[in-house]
Scaffold this motif. Structure first.
Motif, PDB file in Angstrom:
ATOM      1  N   LEU A  25      -3.015  16.808  -7.672  1.00  0.00           N
ATOM      2  CA  LEU A  25      -3.556  15.460  -7.405  1.00  0.00           C
ATOM      3  C   LEU A  25      -2.628  14.619  -6.527  1.00  0.00           C
ATOM      4  N   ALA A  26      -1.489  15.203  -6.127  1.00  0.00           N
ATOM      5  CA  ALA A  26      -0.562  14.439  -5.275  1.00  0.00           C
ATOM      6  C   ALA A  26      -1.033  14.498  -3.820  1.00  0.00           C
ATOM      7  N   HIS A  27      -0.885  13.362  -3.125  1.00  0.00           N
ATOM      8  CA  HIS A  27      -1.173  13.326  -1.689  1.00  0.00           C
ATOM      9  C   HIS A  27       0.118  12.965  -1.007  1.00  0.00           C
ATOM     10  N   ILE A  28       0.423  13.684   0.047  1.00  0.00           N
ATOM     11  CA  ILE A  28       1.683  13.366   0.710  1.00  0.00           C
ATOM     12  C   ILE A  28       1.399  12.785   2.085  1.00  0.00           C
ATOM     13  N   ASP A  29       1.818  11.554   2.274  1.00  0.00           N
ATOM     14  CA  ASP A  29       1.737  10.897   3.579  1.00  0.00           C
ATOM     15  C   ASP A  29       3.169  10.521   3.918  1.00  0.00           C
ATOM     16  N   SER A  30       3.652  11.036   5.060  1.00  0.00           N
ATOM     17  CA  SER A  30       5.087  10.902   5.341  1.00  0.00           C
ATOM     18  C   SER A  30       5.501   9.448   5.595  1.00  0.00           C
ATOM     19  N   THR A  31       4.551   8.557   5.860  1.00  0.00           N
ATOM     20  CA  THR A  31       4.945   7.164   6.142  1.00  0.00           C
ATOM     21  C   THR A  31       5.190   6.370   4.851  1.00  0.00           C
ATOM     22  N   TRP A  32       4.715   6.863   3.712  1.00  0.00           N
ATOM     23  CA  TRP A  32       4.798   6.077   2.483  1.00  0.00           C
ATOM     24  C   TRP A  32       6.236   5.879   2.007  1.00  0.00           C
ATOM     25  N   TYR A  33       7.067   6.912   2.236  1.00  0.00           N
ATOM     26  CA  TYR A  33       8.436   6.816   1.736  1.00  0.00           C
ATOM     27  C   TYR A  33       9.170   5.628   2.377  1.00  0.00           C
ATOM     28  N   GLU A  34       8.905   5.412   3.691  1.00  0.00           N
ATOM     29  CA  GLU A  34       9.569   4.285   4.366  1.00  0.00           C
ATOM     30  C   GLU A  34       9.161   2.961   3.716  1.00  0.00           C
ATOM     31  N   GLY A  35       7.868   2.850   3.368  1.00  0.00           N
ATOM     32  CA  GLY A  35       7.387   1.628   2.715  1.00  0.00           C
ATOM     33  C   GLY A  35       8.024   1.466   1.335  1.00  0.00           C
ATOM     34  N   TYR A  36       8.143   2.579   0.615  1.00  0.00           N
ATOM     35  CA  TYR A  36       8.765   2.564  -0.718  1.00  0.00           C
ATOM     36  C   TYR A  36      10.206   2.075  -0.625  1.00  0.00           C
ATOM     37  N   ARG A  37      10.933   2.597   0.360  1.00  0.00           N
ATOM     38  CA  ARG A  37      12.345   2.189   0.534  1.00  0.00           C
ATOM     39  C   ARG A  37      12.415   0.727   0.967  1.00  0.00           C
ATOM     40  N   ARG A  38      11.509   0.357   1.886  1.00  0.00           N
ATOM     41  CA  ARG A  38      11.523  -1.020   2.404  1.00  0.00           C
ATOM     42  C   ARG A  38      11.330  -2.021   1.263  1.00  0.00           C
ATOM     43  N   VAL A  39      10.407  -1.731   0.370  1.00  0.00           N
ATOM     44  CA  VAL A  39      10.157  -2.664  -0.735  1.00  0.00           C
ATOM     45  C   VAL A  39      11.373  -2.715  -1.660  1.00  0.00           C
ATOM     46  N   ASN A  40      12.001  -1.574  -1.916  1.00  0.00           N
ATOM     47  CA  ASN A  40      13.204  -1.585  -2.754  1.00  0.00           C
ATOM     48  C   ASN A  40      14.336  -2.376  -2.074  1.00  0.00           C
ATOM     49  N   GLN A  41      14.426  -2.259  -0.739  1.00  0.00           N
ATOM     50  CA  GLN A  41      15.429  -3.059  -0.009  1.00  0.00           C
ATOM     51  C   GLN A  41      15.112  -4.550  -0.122  1.00  0.00           C
ATOM     52  N   GLN A  42      13.833  -4.853  -0.012  1.00  0.00           N
ATOM     53  CA  GLN A  42      13.409  -6.260  -0.107  1.00  0.00           C
ATOM     54  C   GLN A  42      13.720  -6.818  -1.504  1.00  0.00           C
ATOM     55  N   GLN A  62       0.834  -1.202   0.000  1.00  0.00           N
ATOM     56  CA  GLN A  62       0.000   0.000   0.000  1.00  0.00           C
ATOM     57  C   GLN A  62       0.876   1.263   0.000  1.00  0.00           C
ATOM     58  N   ALA A  63       1.881   1.270   0.886  1.00  0.00           N
ATOM     59  CA  ALA A  63       2.731   2.470   0.990  1.00  0.00           C
ATOM     60  C   ALA A  63       3.591   2.651  -0.258  1.00  0.00           C
ATOM     61  N   TYR A  64       4.108   1.560  -0.776  1.00  0.00           N
ATOM     62  CA  TYR A  64       5.041   1.618  -1.919  1.00  0.00           C
ATOM     63  C   TYR A  64       4.315   1.867  -3.236  1.00  0.00           C
ATOM     64  N   TYR A  65       3.203   1.165  -3.461  1.00  0.00           N
ATOM     65  CA  TYR A  65       2.567   1.202  -4.784  1.00  0.00           C
ATOM     66  C   TYR A  65       1.486   2.290  -4.875  1.00  0.00           C
ATOM     67  N   ALA A  66       0.387   2.081  -4.124  1.00  0.00           N
ATOM     68  CA  ALA A  66      -0.703   3.071  -4.208  1.00  0.00           C
ATOM     69  C   ALA A  66      -0.254   4.387  -3.582  1.00  0.00           C
ATOM     70  N   GLY A  67       0.623   4.296  -2.559  1.00  0.00           N
ATOM     71  CA  GLY A  67       1.070   5.495  -1.856  1.00  0.00           C
ATOM     72  C   GLY A  67       2.164   6.255  -2.588  1.00  0.00           C
ATOM     73  N   PHE A  68       3.431   5.947  -2.252  1.00  0.00           N
ATOM     74  CA  PHE A  68       4.526   6.786  -2.768  1.00  0.00           C
ATOM     75  C   PHE A  68       4.615   6.769  -4.297  1.00  0.00           C
ATOM     76  N   SER A  69       4.468   5.578  -4.914  1.00  0.00           N
ATOM     77  CA  SER A  69       4.639   5.504  -6.373  1.00  0.00           C
ATOM     78  C   SER A  69       3.508   6.208  -7.115  1.00  0.00           C
ATOM     79  N   ASN A  70       2.270   5.883  -6.739  1.00  0.00           N
ATOM     80  CA  ASN A  70       1.165   6.339  -7.590  1.00  0.00           C
ATOM     81  C   ASN A  70       0.349   7.498  -7.032  1.00  0.00           C
ATOM     82  N   SER A  71       0.615   7.880  -5.778  1.00  0.00           N
ATOM     83  CA  SER A  71      -0.085   9.073  -5.273  1.00  0.00           C
ATOM     84  C   SER A  71       0.888  10.241  -5.089  1.00  0.00           C
ATOM     85  N   ILE A  72       2.197   9.976  -5.231  1.00  0.00           N
ATOM     86  CA  ILE A  72       3.180  11.075  -5.150  1.00  0.00           C
ATOM     87  C   ILE A  72       3.999  11.145  -6.447  1.00  0.00           C
TER      88      ILE A  72
END
Ligand code: ADQ
Length: 468
Positions: A93-110, A72-82
């Motif tokens: 149309l951008a929404h900024i939720d500060s927690t999404w970036y951590e999810g985006y980084r976490r998935v890239n680390q994974q 949710q944070a990586y795809y719908a959040g940071f990637s597609n809402s920012i």
């Protein structure tokens, strides 16, 4: 030849894909050793870092699962809402939720942790799109020294829009960890260069902002294309002709105006139908003689802005029907489903006008496919947005500002009344450009530039920009 590892958010499946990426890369990977790596499409309670391999129609595909929250944070959040709205200059149309970036980084680390054990030292890694900008950084921090290339399938934003993205400095540093960065169009390379120059320039307080080192990163435009020969063949195949025959019966001689898109606010769909409404409003003589078919299967429909675009399109199609339809004539058909390539090719060939009017877009493959599917003896006309990357190579399309619906309506009329000789002349030039920028040469060109042999050319090619 070294193996090729293609990495993207989703891997190719067996179903009809609405995105351009799968179509373009399947062929490249089927011609050399290696595998495609990405998310399996499965959501689990705990993250997996052990990839599963499977054979997908002759392709070796390795996938991992993601947790629901991370996805949710990586795809719908940071990637597609920012990133997506900002890169398409839709900061509204951008929404900024500060927690999404951590999810985006976490998935890239994974991704990096799961991919690393699968790599050989001389594998060439080709990473695709905005979901995975940090992947090279993450792989390099785990010790990978492979050649790594990144291809951006969407436009690069202007400097102001880039600055509106949280953590944009980190992202730019991540970009600098690739050996080669490919953009859709020259416009995007120019925007990137300007952003980097701004960031490395001396700021107003006099401190040099030496934040990035792009000395080892090549950035160039690699305009993606389609497979013109395949579309030309498919447009007259038996798979196409079934639908074509049905449509011909319904059209009964009316000229077809065709739009084919994923349902996305970047594609300018409500504006496009509004332009058609103006065409009918201003040209009594065209009523009952034209028909618009808009094909737009939903995408990312869990995101509010996509639902709103869908609602806006429903409303304006309904309005056009209400204003102009007769019991025995419908001005527009709007279909919310995806079709196979052969059926699409048949639709393209039937159309007198291909209406491709995104508000901002990367290349746009529909424009390529429309051109490639035409009948050379009686070709249709491409009406194309100036803000699609394709406008850089298809100069003989009728270019329009998609925000100006009067201009688009006038272009539609011009296309509908254009004499056969002019249509043929324009199409020949367009087809030559589609053939020149075919998808085979695109992937070969990128991989040739990425391959170790050409890592340090003594004479840089003219269109490479060396930064740093
Ligand atoms: P998309 O935003 O997905 O691609 P586009 O380039 O138009 O947009 O590609 C769409 C692809 O999906 C085409 O191959 C088309 O045939 C297919 N498609 C669209 N509608 C369909 C439908 N109704 N049924 C079946 N197939 C359909 C992103 C960027 C583009 C960039 C490409 C490739 O937004 O600008 O050019 O990636 O890099």
């Amino acid at each position: 030849m070294s193996r090729l590892i293609v990495v993207s958010n989703r891997t190719p499946g067996k179903t009809v894909a609405a995105g351009g990426l799968a179509v373009a890369l399947r062929k490249t990977l089927s011609e050399r050793e290696g595998f495609w790596f990405g998310w399996s499409g499965k959501l689990t309670d705990s993250p997996s870092v052990q990839a599963r391999f499977e054979d997908v129609e002759g392709l070796s595909v390795a996938t991992i699962d993601l947790t629901r929250d991370d996805h949710q944070a990586y795809y719908a959040g940071f990637s597609n809402s920012i990133l997506w709205p900002s890169f398409h200059l839709r900061l509204d149309l951008a929404h900024i939720d500060s927690t999404w970036y951590e999810g985006y980084r976490r998935v890239n680390q994974q991704f990096a942790q799961a991919l690393l054990p699968l790599l050989k030292p001389d594998d060439v890694i080709w990473v695709h799109d905005y979901h995975l900008i940090p992947l090279a950084s993450e792989l390099r921090s785990l010790g990978a020294t492979n050649r790594m290339g990144f291809y951006l399938h969407i436009p690069f934003p202007t400097a102001d829009a880039l600055y509106a993205i949280p953590h944009h400095l980190d992202l730019m540093r991540d970009v600098s960890r690739y050996d080669l960065v490919g953009m859709q169009a020259n416009r995007d390379v120019a925007a990137f260069t300007e952003a980097v120059e701004n960031m490395t320039h001396t700021n107003l307080a006099g401190d040099p902002l030496q934040l990035f080192d792009f000395a080892r990163t090549e950035v160039a435009a690699f305009p993606i294309g389609s497979d013109p020969g395949a579309f030309s063949r498919m447009s007259v195949s038996s798979a196409a002709s079934k639908m074509v025959k049905r449509m011909e019966r319904v059209l009964a001689g009316q000229q077809l105006i065709l739009g084919v898109d994923r349902l996305d606010y970047s594609k300018g769909l409500p504006q496009r139908v509004e332009a058609y409404e103006k065409l009918l409003e201003n040209n009594n003589d065209l009523r009952r003689r034209v028909h618009m078919l808009q094909i737009a299967p939903p995408s990312r429909d869990t995101i509010k802005e996509y639902q709103e675009t869908s609602d806006a399109l429903d409303a304006i199609c309904g309005r056009v029907m209400g204003r102009f339809a007769d019991p025995d004539w419908a001005p527009i058909t709007y279909v919310k489903r995806a079709y196979g390539q052969a059926t699409l090719a048949g639709f393209y060939r039937m159309a007198r006008v291909g209406l491709v009017t995104p508000l901002r877009d990367g290349m746009n493959l529909v424009a390529h496919e429309f051109i490639s599917s035409q009948n050379p003896a009686d070709p249709g006309v491409l009406v194309l947005s100036r803000f699609a990357g394709a406008a850089e190579i298809f100069e003989d399309a009728i270019l329009v500002n998609p925000f100006d619906t009067d201009e688009t309506a006038a272009a539609l009329r011009l296309a509908l009344v254009m004499p056969l000789e002019e249509r043929k002349a324009r199409w020949r030039t367009l087809m030559a450009a589609a053939e020149k920028h075919n998808v085979d040469d695109w992937s070969k060109g990128f991989l040739h530039r990425l391959s170790p042999v050409v890592a340090a050319p003594s004479q840089p090619a003219r269109d490479i920009i060396y930064l740093g």
